[in-house]
Design a protein around this motif. Structure first.
Motif, PDB file in Angstrom:
ATOM      1  N   GLU A 184       0.825  -1.202   0.000  1.00  0.00           N
ATOM      2  CA  GLU A 184       0.000   0.000   0.000  1.00  0.00           C
ATOM      3  C   GLU A 184       0.864   1.259   0.000  1.00  0.00           C
ATOM      4  O   GLU A 184       0.548   2.253  -0.667  1.00  0.00           O
ATOM      5  CB  GLU A 184      -0.917  -0.008   1.235  1.00  0.00           C
ATOM      6  N   VAL A 185       1.973   1.213   0.737  1.00  0.00           N
ATOM      7  CA  VAL A 185       2.895   2.354   0.757  1.00  0.00           C
ATOM      8  C   VAL A 185       3.532   2.544  -0.621  1.00  0.00           C
ATOM      9  O   VAL A 185       3.637   3.672  -1.129  1.00  0.00           O
ATOM     10  CB  VAL A 185       3.989   2.151   1.833  1.00  0.00           C
ATOM     11  N   LEU A 186       3.948   1.452  -1.233  1.00  0.00           N
ATOM     12  CA  LEU A 186       4.522   1.526  -2.582  1.00  0.00           C
ATOM     13  C   LEU A 186       3.530   2.157  -3.554  1.00  0.00           C
ATOM     14  O   LEU A 186       3.885   3.040  -4.361  1.00  0.00           O
ATOM     15  CB  LEU A 186       4.912   0.127  -3.073  1.00  0.00           C
ATOM     16  N   ASP A 187       2.286   1.716  -3.480  1.00  0.00           N
ATOM     17  CA  ASP A 187       1.276   2.223  -4.390  1.00  0.00           C
ATOM     18  C   ASP A 187       1.045   3.716  -4.180  1.00  0.00           C
ATOM     19  O   ASP A 187       0.918   4.483  -5.138  1.00  0.00           O
ATOM     20  CB  ASP A 187      -0.028   1.441  -4.198  1.00  0.00           C
ATOM     21  N   ALA A 188       0.984   4.129  -2.903  1.00  0.00           N
ATOM     22  CA  ALA A 188       0.751   5.550  -2.616  1.00  0.00           C
ATOM     23  C   ALA A 188       1.903   6.412  -3.101  1.00  0.00           C
ATOM     24  O   ALA A 188       1.708   7.577  -3.487  1.00  0.00           O
ATOM     25  CB  ALA A 188       0.544   5.745  -1.107  1.00  0.00           C
ATOM     26  N   LEU A 189       3.119   5.849  -3.103  1.00  0.00           N
ATOM     27  CA  LEU A 189       4.296   6.602  -3.547  1.00  0.00           C
ATOM     28  C   LEU A 189       4.501   6.512  -5.055  1.00  0.00           C
ATOM     29  O   LEU A 189       5.446   7.089  -5.600  1.00  0.00           O
ATOM     30  CB  LEU A 189       5.549   6.085  -2.829  1.00  0.00           C
ATOM     31  N   GLY A 190       3.647   5.761  -5.737  1.00  0.00           N
ATOM     32  CA  GLY A 190       3.767   5.661  -7.181  1.00  0.00           C
ATOM     33  C   GLY A 190       4.989   4.906  -7.628  1.00  0.00           C
ATOM     34  O   GLY A 190       5.675   5.307  -8.577  1.00  0.00           O
ATOM     35  N   THR A 191       5.299   3.809  -6.952  1.00  0.00           N
ATOM     36  CA  THR A 191       6.472   3.022  -7.308  1.00  0.00           C
ATOM     37  C   THR A 191       6.160   1.549  -7.085  1.00  0.00           C
ATOM     38  O   THR A 191       5.035   1.175  -6.733  1.00  0.00           O
ATOM     39  CB  THR A 191       7.692   3.469  -6.467  1.00  0.00           C
ATOM     40  N   ASP A 192       7.136   0.692  -7.290  1.00  0.00           N
ATOM     41  CA  ASP A 192       6.984  -0.743  -7.038  1.00  0.00           C
ATOM     42  C   ASP A 192       8.352  -1.298  -6.672  1.00  0.00           C
ATOM     43  O   ASP A 192       9.344  -0.547  -6.664  1.00  0.00           O
ATOM     44  CB  ASP A 192       6.385  -1.451  -8.248  1.00  0.00           C
ATOM     45  N   PRO A 193       8.471  -2.598  -6.335  1.00  0.00           N
ATOM     46  CA  PRO A 193       9.762  -3.141  -5.878  1.00  0.00           C
ATOM     47  C   PRO A 193      10.903  -2.983  -6.863  1.00  0.00           C
ATOM     48  O   PRO A 193      12.069  -3.104  -6.471  1.00  0.00           O
ATOM     49  CB  PRO A 193       9.441  -4.623  -5.635  1.00  0.00           C
TER      50      PRO A 193
END
Length: 891
Positions: A22-31
């Motif tokens: 969820e944090v990744l999604d909110a920051l507009g990024t991925d692993p």
């Protein structure tokens, strides 16, 4: 979906409380991280991952600030008037005195703090970041929210990072949170209201990774990080004026207004009552102002404080701002951080418990000095106590740390808790031979234990197990009653604020030289006992706290550590109250009135943030307290800057803390604060003595000129002669009082009342009657010389000698505020005073007999009568003051 196709917010509220995806999604990024182009765009929007630089005070501003004193303004005004009137010598002498005062203040005063720049030095230089799907090393300043970074043991965390993956990852955060132990980091979210030290899903910028590895996503950079928030707090904090500064400012202002008003009245009355010319009246008014202003007082104040600074430096207390030495003498509350300040930040085994009994372990820190006691008796043969011996063996073998002597200190290499266990084993005489280790299961936060397979001569292969008690109890063969009994002992140790670890052993079940978690989890262990570990209080700090408490000073502990640990340490140090610790969560829910009441009545505050510490200091100051704050971590820096006097640890303290502080303890010894308080009180006593000594000189001179104008007589003293007496009296005789030792009862008195006058009623009374006495004698001597037909210059010189010799005898009376000066201590306790008297007499002889000074000051040579008459006047002054002190003692 690739990161460049998203619409990112790039800010995530409470990232520690939200799942990693969820944090990744909110920051507009991925692993896989950001693309280089997206990272560049975000860098333009957010700016570099850096903290703002501080603004240093320029040398010119610092020099000009030395003139910021009402008394100096009066003297500068007098210099302007003498210049207009063509009195060049008077102008030069007045300006010389002012300039000397400014130079002394400029040279002695330390540079202004640059705390922000020091925090900048804590930040990481480089970071491992994933860009365009590949790992690369980039300058930490180029990190942006949404970057995926790699973390490893020994690294400094480059930004605030939400943990995504972790393998045995832990961080040393004591400088930021006050947590004395390394904090385990996991990807699991925690409660949104969790204190900073409990946010295990986050790694914070500026902290250091103690073990393991992992990856995470950057959630904040620069001023948006927790450490950046502290720099913002520092920038908002206004340094407090010291009590002495406030008192001296008020004193200077009142005295200057009285002097100027009296000079104006004298000017008007002289013009109305007598046929003085304008020039004569102006010179008389200038002479009166110069006479009544103690222009030597700023120099005496500065030099006295500088001597205090030097004395404290010899006692391992480095004072960065001179007034802070005196301020320590006036504190009413000492608030202190715990970890590294009241405690050593060195984990120590305090108690061990086996099935056969409990043992006390003495000694603190990593030095293997101490004893193991049972029922108060020393255990001399640990190997003869099988239960204790096995516990020491497990502590030594399930351990990857080393403790070794480097010079005079014992130094740990490894994890602090392991260091405490290693030291316990060494106290028990067990070294732990790693050469016989066959295999190891390293500690991991997932299973919370460490196991080793060891070949022990005469016994065979043994699996040694150390870890969290609940995990070990699950793997041991125990009856229900035995387990209940051990759980009760665990709860009892935890309730004392101890960190509890357990030990177990089992014979190896095969001849294999491998060991896995499956082998350990198979169970069958024998539970051997418990270790009770704590970051112990500094032994010298306990006595220091008793000393300052005896002096009427409240001591508070404000720490980021857990409430149980804080309460236990507070209890040992004698600073806890009956209610235990107040937590940061309780402070957050308190309104302003409740917060103020907690600050006023409670003594231990736990799980606090930098904002809590700052708010507590502010609340105490608003209640009229004079507050000293002591700490070593960057989280302490804002409150140290806000406090009336901030005290930092010099060895283990961060540079940011030392730069924000007023005083730095070179030996990290809290006991040094007690010595500093005593020195501060002594300095204040001596400054008060100096003021009561200096002002009668000015009062007498002012009275001489005032009476002369009102009676229409020739001035017994000229303005430059007045300056001569003021200056040499201040820099010789008054300076002698700076070397007076402290009074015997100085640490048994309560703190002086904040905001009170620097002068006591008895001091004011003495100033008045000594001024009248000296002034009357000086006028009488001058008139006697004039009536005998002596030249004007000789009469004035004899009058000056009368003032000087009278002040010498008054100094002898002033060295003891209440007790008689007619005792042997007058000659034995302060030899500097006699040296100053000798210098004073030499300077006065030069004033009388050197042609150069005769020309500059209008003096003339005198015969024996010019010295015997002043000598008789001095004896009269001493006798009158001693009679006054005797009467006060009788009352």
């Amino acid at each position: 979906m690739s990161s460049e196709n998203r619409t990112p917010t790039e800010t995530v509220p409470d990232p520690h409380a939200r799942p990693g995806p969820e944090v990744l999604d909110a920051l507009g990024t991925d692993p896989t991280g950001l693309t280089a182009d997206e990272a560049a765009a975000r860098l333009d929007r957010h700016g570099p991952n850096a903290l703002p630089t501080g603004e240093s005070e320029s040398a010119l501003v610092r020099f000009l600030r030395q003139f910021k004193d009402p008394m100096i303004y009066v003297l500068l005004g007098a210099a302007v008037l003498t210049t207009v009137m063509g009195q060049v010598v008077d102008t030069i002498v007045i300006l010389a005195v002012v300039l000397v005062n400014a130079i002394i203040g400029y040279v002695q005063e330390g540079r202004a703090a640059d705390a922000l720049e020091s925090i900048r030095s804590m930040l990481s230089l480089d970071a491992q970041v994933r860009r365009d799907g590949a790992w690369r090393t980039v300058p930490a300043e180029e990190l942006v929210p949404g970057d995926v970074v790699r973390l490893a043991a020994g690294d400094r965390v480059p930004a605030d990072v939400r943990i995504l993956e972790a393998s045995n990852l832990s961080a040393e955060e004591s400088a930021l949170t006050g947590e004395s132990l390394a904090v385990e980091k996991t990807p699991e979210p925690v409660d949104a209201e969790a204190a900073l030290g409990d946010r295990s899903a986050m790694a914070f910028s500026g902290t250091t990774l103690a073990s393991g590895s992992g990856t995470g996503v950057v959630t904040a950079t620069g001023t948006g990080t927790e450490i950046g928030h502290i720099t913002s707090l520092l920038g908002e904090v206004e340094s407090m004026e010291t009590p002495l500064t406030r008192q001296m400012s008020a004193f200077s202002t009142k005295l200057s207004l009285v002097v100027v008003a009296a000079a104006v009245v004298m000017f008007v009355l002289g013009g109305v009552m007598y046929d003085y010319g304008l020039g004569e009246l102006v010179l008389a008014a200038i002479g009166f102002a110069v006479a009544a202003i103690p222009e030597g007082l700023p120099a005496v104040l500065t030099i006295t404080l500088a001597l205090g600074v030097q004395t404290m430096a010899k006692r391992n207390s480095i004072t960065r701002r001179m007034n802070s030495v005196e301020t320590l003498g006036s504190v009413t509350v000492i608030a202190s951080d715990k970890t590294g300040t009241l405690t050593k930040n060195e984990m120590t085994v305090r108690t061990v418990v086996t099935a056969d009994g409990a043992y006390e372990v003495t000694g603190t820190g990593y030095a293997p000095d101490g004893e193991i006691r049972c029922d108060g008796r020393r255990v001399d043969d640990v190997r003869g106590q099988e239960d204790l011996h096995l516990l020491a063996e497990v502590a030594a073998r399930t351990n990857d740390s080393t403790v070794s002597r480097e010079g005079d200190a014992w130094v740990l290499s490894g994890e602090p808790t392991d260091g405490g266990l290693r030291t316990f084993a060494m106290k028990a005489g067990i070294d732990g031979d790693d050469a016989h280790r066959l295999a190891v299961v390293p500690f991991d936060s997932a299973y919370k234990y460490m196991a080793t397979l060891d070949e022990i001569e005469g016994i065979g292969r043994i699996v040694n197990l150390k870890g969290a008690p609940d995990r070990l109890l699950e793997r041991c063969d125990l009856s229900a009653d035995e387990r209940t009994a051990w759980e009760a002992r665990i709860d009892e140790l935890s309730g004392r604020g101890l960190r509890v670890l357990a030990a177990a052993t089992r014979r190896a079940r095969s001849e294999s030289t491998h060991l896995t978690t499956e082998d350990v989890d198979a169970g069958g262990f024998t539970f051997r006992g418990l270790y009770g570990i704590i970051d112990p209080p500094r032994e010298e700090a306990i006595e220091a706290i008793r000393t300052v408490q005896r002096a009427g000073i409240r001591v508070l502990m404000i720490t980021g550590d857990h409430a149980g640990t804080a309460t236990a340490i507070g209890r040992e140090m004698g600073i806890t109250d009956e209610f235990g610790a107040v937590t940061g969560a309780e402070l957050d829910t308190a309104d302003d009135a409740e917060f103020a009441e907690l600050a006023r009545t409670r003594t231990v505050f736990a799980r606090t943030s930098p904002e809590h510490k700052l708010r507590l200091v502010t609340a105490l100051q608003e209640q009229g307290e004079v507050v000293s704050m002591t700490g070593d971590g960057v989280n302490d820096a804002p409150s140290l800057k806000k406090a009336d006097v901030g005290v930092a640890m010099g060895i283990k303290g961060t540079e940011a803390t030392k730069e924000a502080a007023d005083v730095v303890l070179a030996d990290d010894n809290f006991a040094t604060i007690g010595a500093a308080v005593e020195m501060g009180r002594t300095i204040y006593d001596n400054l008060r003595k100096a003021i009561v000594f200096i002002l009668p000189t000015n009062g007498a001179q002012g009275l001489v000129i005032l009476v002369a104008v009102l009676l229409g007589m020739t001035l017994p003293l000229t303005p430059v002669q007045v300056l001569w007496v003021n200056t040499i009296t201040a820099v010789t005789l008054a300076l002698a009082l700076a070397f007076e030792p402290g009074e015997p009862d100085i640490m048994d008195r309560p703190p002086r009342r904040p905001g009170g006058s620097i002068l006591s009623g008895a001091g004011i009374t003495r100033i008045v009657y000594v001024s009248v006495l000296l002034g009357a004698i000086t006028i009488a001597v001058f008139l006697g010389g004039q009536s005998a037909g002596v030249a004007l210059e000789v009469s004035r010189t004899t009058a000056v000698n009368t003032l000087v010799v009278g002040q010498i005898f008054y100094l002898l009376a002033s060295r003891f505020s209440a007790g008689t000066s007619l005792r042997k201590e007058l000659f034995t306790t302060n030899p500097i005073s006699w040296l100053c008297i000798a210098v004073m007499l030499l300077l006065q002889a030069a004033f009388v007999y050197l042609p150069l000074l005769q020309t500059a000051f209008g003096s003339a040579a005198v015969g024996w009568a010019g010295w015997l008459i002043p000598l008789g006047a001095g004896v009269v002054v001493l006798a009158v003051v001693e009679v006054d002190k005797a009467l006060r003692r009788r009352r």
